[in-house]
Design a protein around this motif. Structure first.
Motif, PDB file in Angstrom:
ATOM      1  N   THR A 243       0.700  -0.964   0.122  1.00 33.33           N
ATOM      2  CA  THR A 243       0.084   0.002  -0.194  1.00 33.33           C
ATOM      3  C   THR A 243       0.747   1.129  -0.094  1.00 33.33           C
ATOM      4  O   THR A 243       0.510   2.244  -0.566  1.00 33.33           O
ATOM      5  CB  THR A 243      -0.910  -0.036   1.246  1.00 33.33           C
ATOM      6  OG1 THR A 243      -1.772  -1.133   1.246  1.00 33.33           O
ATOM      7  CG2 THR A 243      -1.849   1.093   1.259  1.00 33.33           C
TER       8      THR A 243
ATOM      9  N   LYS B  21      -7.353   3.003 -10.816  1.00 26.47           N
ATOM     10  CA  LYS B  21      -7.658   1.515 -10.743  1.00 26.47           C
ATOM     11  C   LYS B  21      -6.814   0.682 -11.556  1.00 26.47           C
ATOM     12  O   LYS B  21      -6.318  -0.291 -11.126  1.00 26.47           O
ATOM     13  CB  LYS B  21      -9.192   1.359 -11.033  1.00 26.47           C
ATOM     14  CG  LYS B  21      -9.628  -0.044 -10.752  1.00 26.47           C
ATOM     15  CD  LYS B  21     -11.131   0.001 -10.803  1.00 26.47           C
ATOM     16  CE  LYS B  21     -11.778  -1.188 -10.001  1.00 26.47           C
ATOM     17  NZ  LYS B  21     -13.291  -0.969 -10.290  1.00 26.47           N
TER      18      LYS B  21
ATOM     19  N   GLU C  28      -7.590  -0.339  -7.269  1.00 29.26           N
ATOM     20  CA  GLU C  28      -8.356   0.340  -6.593  1.00 29.26           C
ATOM     21  C   GLU C  28      -8.912   1.554  -6.790  1.00 29.26           C
ATOM     22  O   GLU C  28      -8.413   2.437  -8.005  1.00 29.26           O
ATOM     23  CB  GLU C  28      -7.655   0.637  -5.111  1.00 29.26           C
ATOM     24  CG  GLU C  28      -7.329  -0.771  -4.191  1.00 29.26           C
ATOM     25  CD  GLU C  28      -8.463  -1.191  -3.605  1.00 29.26           C
ATOM     26  OE1 GLU C  28      -9.507  -0.483  -3.273  1.00 29.26           O
ATOM     27  OE2 GLU C  28      -8.530  -2.444  -3.348  1.00 29.26           O
TER      28      GLU C  28
ATOM     29  N   SER D   1     -11.322   4.129  -2.197  1.00 34.82           N
ATOM     30  CA  SER D   1     -11.322   2.675  -1.506  1.00 34.82           C
ATOM     31  C   SER D   1      -9.793   2.969  -0.979  1.00 34.82           C
ATOM     32  O   SER D   1      -9.696   2.359   0.075  1.00 34.82           O
ATOM     33  CB  SER D   1     -11.349   1.815  -2.294  1.00 34.82           C
ATOM     34  OG  SER D   1     -10.813   1.657  -3.372  1.00 34.82           O
ATOM     35  N   PHE D   2      -8.631   3.416  -1.871  1.00 31.94           N
ATOM     36  CA  PHE D   2      -7.531   3.475  -1.286  1.00 31.94           C
ATOM     37  C   PHE D   2      -7.471   4.472   0.145  1.00 31.94           C
ATOM     38  O   PHE D   2      -6.751   4.056   0.866  1.00 31.94           O
ATOM     39  CB  PHE D   2      -6.735   4.177  -2.230  1.00 31.94           C
ATOM     40  CG  PHE D   2      -5.109   4.189  -1.761  1.00 31.94           C
ATOM     41  CD1 PHE D   2      -4.349   2.908  -2.479  1.00 31.94           C
ATOM     42  CD2 PHE D   2      -4.798   5.314  -1.466  1.00 31.94           C
ATOM     43  CE1 PHE D   2      -2.928   3.111  -2.122  1.00 31.94           C
ATOM     44  CE2 PHE D   2      -3.255   5.301  -1.385  1.00 31.94           C
ATOM     45  CZ  PHE D   2      -2.432   4.406  -1.426  1.00 31.94           C
TER      46      PHE D   2
ATOM     47  N   LYS E 152      -8.969   2.677   3.045  1.00 32.76           N
ATOM     48  CA  LYS E 152      -7.760   1.549   3.555  1.00 32.76           C
ATOM     49  C   LYS E 152      -6.868   2.378   4.384  1.00 32.76           C
ATOM     50  O   LYS E 152      -6.418   1.815   5.394  1.00 32.76           O
ATOM     51  CB  LYS E 152      -7.151   0.768   2.526  1.00 32.76           C
ATOM     52  CG  LYS E 152      -7.989  -0.097   1.656  1.00 32.76           C
ATOM     53  CD  LYS E 152      -7.385  -1.059   1.007  1.00 32.76           C
ATOM     54  CE  LYS E 152      -8.310  -2.130   0.523  1.00 32.76           C
ATOM     55  NZ  LYS E 152      -7.737  -3.320  -0.427  1.00 32.76           N
TER      56      LYS E 152
ATOM     57  N   VAL F 233      -3.086  -3.586  -2.423  1.00 29.36           N
ATOM     58  CA  VAL F 233      -3.073  -2.041  -3.037  1.00 29.36           C
ATOM     59  C   VAL F 233      -1.879  -1.899  -3.583  1.00 29.36           C
ATOM     60  O   VAL F 233      -0.853  -1.726  -2.974  1.00 29.36           O
ATOM     61  CB  VAL F 233      -3.634  -1.056  -2.082  1.00 29.36           C
ATOM     62  CG1 VAL F 233      -3.451   0.465  -3.086  1.00 29.36           C
ATOM     63  CG2 VAL F 233      -4.980  -0.961  -1.648  1.00 29.36           C
TER      64      VAL F 233
END
Length: 206
Positions: free
Chosen positions: A19, A118, A123, A127-128, A131, A202
């Motif tokens: 991530t 995306k 992602e 949504s990133f 997280k 991610v």
């Protein structure tokens, strides 16, 4: 990197958390090599580690790129844009950010940003961001005695219902269960899925 301290970044490299690839770099003083947070190479001793926000800083300090994770490689023409947006989301995760706000920062249309983001990370920007917020909340639950409602707002969520729903989806337990089981076992992933190891990784490609 402004919103991450040494201990938090250390947790990410131990977890090989993709991530945060492109958001900071790990340099090892004994080998003079720098890596991505997700690098699978043998982990260095904590006292030999330095962190840099940008790879250019590591290079200027005399570190060379790891041959395994290749942190210097630009794999797509959109890598710099996505890295910039990801850093913006990390830095501003406490703010109320809409897709319009994020696309305005990026200087591209909402549709174009969402499609590129995306494509690069699997992602959406939202949504990133979610997280990142869950990750921040999980760390506060592990390392402080602050209440869940306080942590909800401190990590950037605008409502408790959204916080509990997102936290449960990404960790497979409620905030209180996460804190209790983590304390009992010493394992951040005691509930099932730790935010540092999301069900769908991610990957911010450089």
């Amino acid at each position: 990197m402004e919103t991450m301290g040494f201990e938090e970044m250390w947790e990410k490299i131990i977890a090989c958390d993709k991530t945060y690839d492109g958001l900071f770099y790990t340099a090892v003083k004994t080998t003079k090599i720098y890596c991505r947070p997700s690098c699978r190479s043998r982990k260095p001793k904590k006292e030999n580690v330095r962190f840099y926000a940008h790879r250019e800083e590591a290079q200027t300090a005399g570190f060379r790129a790891c041959k395994r994770c290749r942190p210097e490689a630009e794999r797509t023409p959109h890598a710099a844009l996505i890295r910039s947006v990801s850093a913006f989301l990390l830095r501003e995760h406490k703010q109320a950010l809409s897709l319009r706000d994020i696309s305005a920062f990026a200087g591209v249309s909402r549709y174009h940003l969402e499609r590129l983001f995306k494509q690069e990370t699997s992602e959406t920007p939202r949504s990133f961001l979610e997280k990142i917020r869950v990750d921040k909340a999980a760390r506060l639950l592990r390392t402080t005695d602050r209440g869940s409602l306080d942590i909800c707002y401190e990590s950037g969520f605008r409502s408790p219902s959204h916080f509990y729903k997102a936290f449960r989806r990404l960790t497979a337990c409620t905030p209180s269960q996460y804190r209790r089981r983590s304390a009992d076992s010493g394992d951040a992933a005691a509930c099932g899925t730790d935010p540092a190891h999301p069900p769908k990784e991610v990957v911010v490609r450089e």
